[in-house]
Design a protein around this motif. Structure first.
Motif, PDB file in Angstrom:
ATOM      1  N   ILE A 279      28.486  38.534  51.729  1.00  0.00           N
ATOM      2  CA  ILE A 279      28.301  37.518  51.334  1.00  0.00           C
ATOM      3  C   ILE A 279      27.772  36.553  51.354  1.00  0.00           C
ATOM      4  CG2 ILE A 279      30.350  35.890  50.486  1.00  0.00           C
ATOM      5  CD1 ILE A 279      32.238  38.269  50.109  1.00  0.00           C
ATOM      6  N   ALA A 280      27.982  36.305  53.164  1.00  0.00           N
ATOM      7  CA  ALA A 280      27.665  35.280  53.623  1.00  0.00           C
ATOM      8  C   ALA A 280      25.332  34.955  53.468  1.00  0.00           C
ATOM      9  CB  ALA A 280      28.122  35.064  55.069  1.00  0.00           C
ATOM     10  N   ALA A 281      25.409  36.299  53.422  1.00  0.00           N
ATOM     11  CA  ALA A 281      23.919  36.578  53.737  1.00  0.00           C
ATOM     12  C   ALA A 281      23.597  36.668  51.919  1.00  0.00           C
ATOM     13  CB  ALA A 281      23.800  37.712  53.862  1.00  0.00           C
ATOM     14  N   GLY A 282      24.381  36.697  50.885  1.00  0.00           N
ATOM     15  CA  GLY A 282      24.650  36.187  49.859  1.00  0.00           C
ATOM     16  C   GLY A 282      24.303  37.443  49.622  1.00  0.00           C
ATOM     17  N   SER A 283      23.872  38.360  49.933  1.00  0.00           N
ATOM     18  CA  SER A 283      23.627  40.029  49.230  1.00  0.00           C
ATOM     19  C   SER A 283      24.462  40.646  47.878  1.00  0.00           C
ATOM     20  CB  SER A 283      23.248  40.666  50.030  1.00  0.00           C
ATOM     21  OG  SER A 283      23.758  41.220  51.313  1.00  0.00           O
ATOM     22  N   GLU A 284      25.725  39.380  48.075  1.00  0.00           N
ATOM     23  CA  GLU A 284      27.271  40.411  47.873  1.00  0.00           C
ATOM     24  C   GLU A 284      27.820  38.884  46.942  1.00  0.00           C
ATOM     25  OE1 GLU A 284      31.177  41.924  48.036  1.00  0.00           O
ATOM     26  OE2 GLU A 284      29.611  43.432  49.205  1.00  0.00           O
ATOM     27  N   ARG A 285      28.004  38.736  45.645  1.00  0.00           N
ATOM     28  CA  ARG A 285      28.786  37.940  45.387  1.00  0.00           C
ATOM     29  C   ARG A 285      30.045  38.038  45.262  1.00  0.00           C
ATOM     30  NH1 ARG A 285      27.599  37.699  39.296  1.00  0.00           N
ATOM     31  NH2 ARG A 285      28.908  36.274  40.006  1.00  0.00           N
ATOM     32  N   LYS A 286      30.895  36.885  45.451  1.00  0.00           N
ATOM     33  CA  LYS A 286      32.102  36.875  45.697  1.00  0.00           C
ATOM     34  C   LYS A 286      33.001  36.866  44.560  1.00  0.00           C
ATOM     35  CE  LYS A 286      31.943  33.064  47.464  1.00  0.00           C
ATOM     36  NZ  LYS A 286      32.453  31.939  48.204  1.00  0.00           N
ATOM     37  N   ALA A 287      33.742  38.216  44.078  1.00  0.00           N
ATOM     38  CA  ALA A 287      34.509  38.854  42.660  1.00  0.00           C
ATOM     39  C   ALA A 287      35.671  37.233  42.110  1.00  0.00           C
ATOM     40  CB  ALA A 287      34.985  39.847  43.336  1.00  0.00           C
ATOM     41  N   SER A 288      35.569  37.191  40.892  1.00  0.00           N
ATOM     42  CA  SER A 288      36.420  36.050  40.133  1.00  0.00           C
ATOM     43  C   SER A 288      37.862  36.127  40.605  1.00  0.00           C
ATOM     44  CB  SER A 288      36.039  35.594  39.110  1.00  0.00           C
ATOM     45  OG  SER A 288      34.098  36.040  38.785  1.00  0.00           O
ATOM     46  N   PRO A 289      38.380  35.334  40.971  1.00  0.00           N
ATOM     47  CA  PRO A 289      39.844  35.450  40.836  1.00  0.00           C
ATOM     48  C   PRO A 289      40.669  36.739  40.434  1.00  0.00           C
ATOM     49  CG  PRO A 289      39.650  33.234  40.601  1.00  0.00           C
ATOM     50  CD  PRO A 289      37.844  33.806  40.056  1.00  0.00           C
ATOM     51  N   ALA A 290      41.241  37.366  40.673  1.00  0.00           N
ATOM     52  CA  ALA A 290      41.972  38.550  39.330  1.00  0.00           C
ATOM     53  C   ALA A 290      42.709  37.477  39.066  1.00  0.00           C
ATOM     54  CB  ALA A 290      43.297  39.541  40.721  1.00  0.00           C
ATOM     55  N   LEU A 291      43.201  37.838  37.221  1.00  0.00           N
ATOM     56  CA  LEU A 291      43.947  37.464  36.415  1.00  0.00           C
ATOM     57  C   LEU A 291      45.027  38.313  37.137  1.00  0.00           C
ATOM     58  CD1 LEU A 291      41.733  35.611  34.142  1.00  0.00           C
ATOM     59  CD2 LEU A 291      42.824  34.112  35.878  1.00  0.00           C
ATOM     60  N   LYS A 292      46.363  37.576  36.864  1.00  0.00           N
ATOM     61  CA  LYS A 292      48.005  38.828  37.124  1.00  0.00           C
ATOM     62  C   LYS A 292      48.666  38.089  35.554  1.00  0.00           C
ATOM     63  CE  LYS A 292      48.450  38.141  41.727  1.00  0.00           C
ATOM     64  NZ  LYS A 292      49.111  38.283  42.929  1.00  0.00           N
ATOM     65  N   PRO A 293      48.729  39.749  35.098  1.00  0.00           N
ATOM     66  CA  PRO A 293      49.719  39.055  33.835  1.00  0.00           C
ATOM     67  C   PRO A 293      50.566  37.938  34.458  1.00  0.00           C
ATOM     68  CG  PRO A 293      49.700  41.654  34.035  1.00  0.00           C
ATOM     69  CD  PRO A 293      48.801  40.733  35.337  1.00  0.00           C
ATOM     70  N   GLY A 294      50.720  37.146  33.087  1.00  0.00           N
ATOM     71  CA  GLY A 294      51.682  36.188  33.392  1.00  0.00           C
ATOM     72  C   GLY A 294      51.068  34.828  33.428  1.00  0.00           C
ATOM     73  N   ALA A 295      49.991  34.724  33.956  1.00  0.00           N
ATOM     74  CA  ALA A 295      49.012  33.579  33.876  1.00  0.00           C
ATOM     75  C   ALA A 295      48.715  33.386  32.450  1.00  0.00           C
ATOM     76  CB  ALA A 295      47.769  33.301  34.335  1.00  0.00           C
ATOM     77  N   ARG A 296      48.355  31.911  32.334  1.00  0.00           N
ATOM     78  CA  ARG A 296      47.802  30.968  31.126  1.00  0.00           C
ATOM     79  C   ARG A 296      46.267  30.555  31.837  1.00  0.00           C
ATOM     80  NH1 ARG A 296      52.695  28.485  27.736  1.00  0.00           N
ATOM     81  NH2 ARG A 296      52.515  30.630  27.151  1.00  0.00           N
ATOM     82  N   LEU A 297      45.735  30.021  30.009  1.00  0.00           N
ATOM     83  CA  LEU A 297      44.854  29.525  31.516  1.00  0.00           C
ATOM     84  C   LEU A 297      44.335  28.599  29.486  1.00  0.00           C
ATOM     85  CD1 LEU A 297      42.270  32.657  31.335  1.00  0.00           C
ATOM     86  CD2 LEU A 297      43.174  31.350  33.103  1.00  0.00           C
ATOM     87  N   LEU A 298      44.444  27.113  30.281  1.00  0.00           N
ATOM     88  CA  LEU A 298      44.170  26.325  29.121  1.00  0.00           C
ATOM     89  C   LEU A 298      42.552  25.467  29.134  1.00  0.00           C
ATOM     90  CD1 LEU A 298      47.272  24.214  30.426  1.00  0.00           C
ATOM     91  CD2 LEU A 298      47.393  25.488  28.428  1.00  0.00           C
ATOM     92  N   ARG A 299      42.170  25.381  28.122  1.00  0.00           N
ATOM     93  CA  ARG A 299      40.557  24.674  28.423  1.00  0.00           C
ATOM     94  C   ARG A 299      40.389  24.483  27.052  1.00  0.00           C
ATOM     95  NH1 ARG A 299      35.415  23.328  28.253  1.00  0.00           N
ATOM     96  NH2 ARG A 299      34.260  24.206  28.885  1.00  0.00           N
ATOM     97  N   THR A 300      39.727  22.557  27.032  1.00  0.00           N
ATOM     98  CA  THR A 300      40.160  21.692  26.288  1.00  0.00           C
ATOM     99  C   THR A 300      38.454  21.972  25.295  1.00  0.00           C
ATOM    100  OG1 THR A 300      41.940  20.482  26.791  1.00  0.00           O
ATOM    101  CG2 THR A 300      39.729  19.147  25.401  1.00  0.00           C
ATOM    102  N   TRP A 301      38.653  22.400  24.034  1.00  0.00           N
ATOM    103  CA  TRP A 301      36.685  22.245  23.893  1.00  0.00           C
ATOM    104  C   TRP A 301      36.555  21.315  22.312  1.00  0.00           C
ATOM    105  CZ3 TRP A 301      32.338  23.229  25.885  1.00  0.00           C
ATOM    106  CH2 TRP A 301      31.442  23.682  24.931  1.00  0.00           C
TER     107      TRP A 301
END
Length: 155
Positions: free
Chosen positions: A63-85
């Motif tokens: 990861i530090a060398a840039g040869s592997e991307r960090k995974a997006s955070p795992a979303l657990k059931p019950g989480a809520r995402l809010l986005r203003t558009w």
């Protein structure tokens, strides 16, 4: 055995002596005391609790060398995402088998982002789940016209 908390009260000469005993070489020129304390704190913790498992250390190196991307955070059931558009706040609930937006179930965040914007968006990017590094790697340095908030927990 020295404790991590003991490092805070050590003066420059005590830190240098501990550094030499620990790393078998003198402190690098111009290394600040706070940086010395960080390295020494790590060495104290490794001596007391053991080092990282080899597989994790190898992955962190990639990861530090840039040869592997960090995974997006795992979303657990019950989480809520809010986005203003465009002045409208969109609420997406994370479910065990997908996402719920406007009363309908969707398999991916990208499908929801496309429905909201009318354009092809990365769902994780649209909902603010990607790190700044991930966005820059994917050309995400563009200005965004909304805001994203992620919240966890149950409803």
């Amino acid at each position: 055995m020295i404790e991590v908390r003991d490092l805070e009260t050590m003066d420059r000469s005590a830190l240098a002596a501990l550094w030499t005993r620990t790393f078998k070489r003198p402190v690098p020129a111009r290394m600040s005391q706070p940086m010395q304390r960080r390295f020494l704190a790590h060495a104290v913790q490794v001596a007391r609790f053991g080092d990282l498992p080899p597989a994790i250390a190898t992955r962190l190196d990639r990861i530090a060398a840039g040869s592997e991307r960090k995974a997006s955070p795992a979303l657990k059931p019950g989480a809520r995402l809010l986005r203003t558009w465009n002045g409208v706040t969109h609420v997406v609930d994370v479910e065990p088998d997908g996402f719920r937006w406007n009363g309908a179930r969707h398999r991916s965040l990208s499908a929801i982002a496309r429905a909201i914007t009318g354009a092809r968006w990365s769902g994780p990017r649209f909902f603010g789940l990607m790190t700044e590094l991930d966005q820059n790697e994917q050309g995400g340095g563009r200005k965004r016209t909304g805001s994203a908030v992620r919240s966890g927990g149950h409803r």
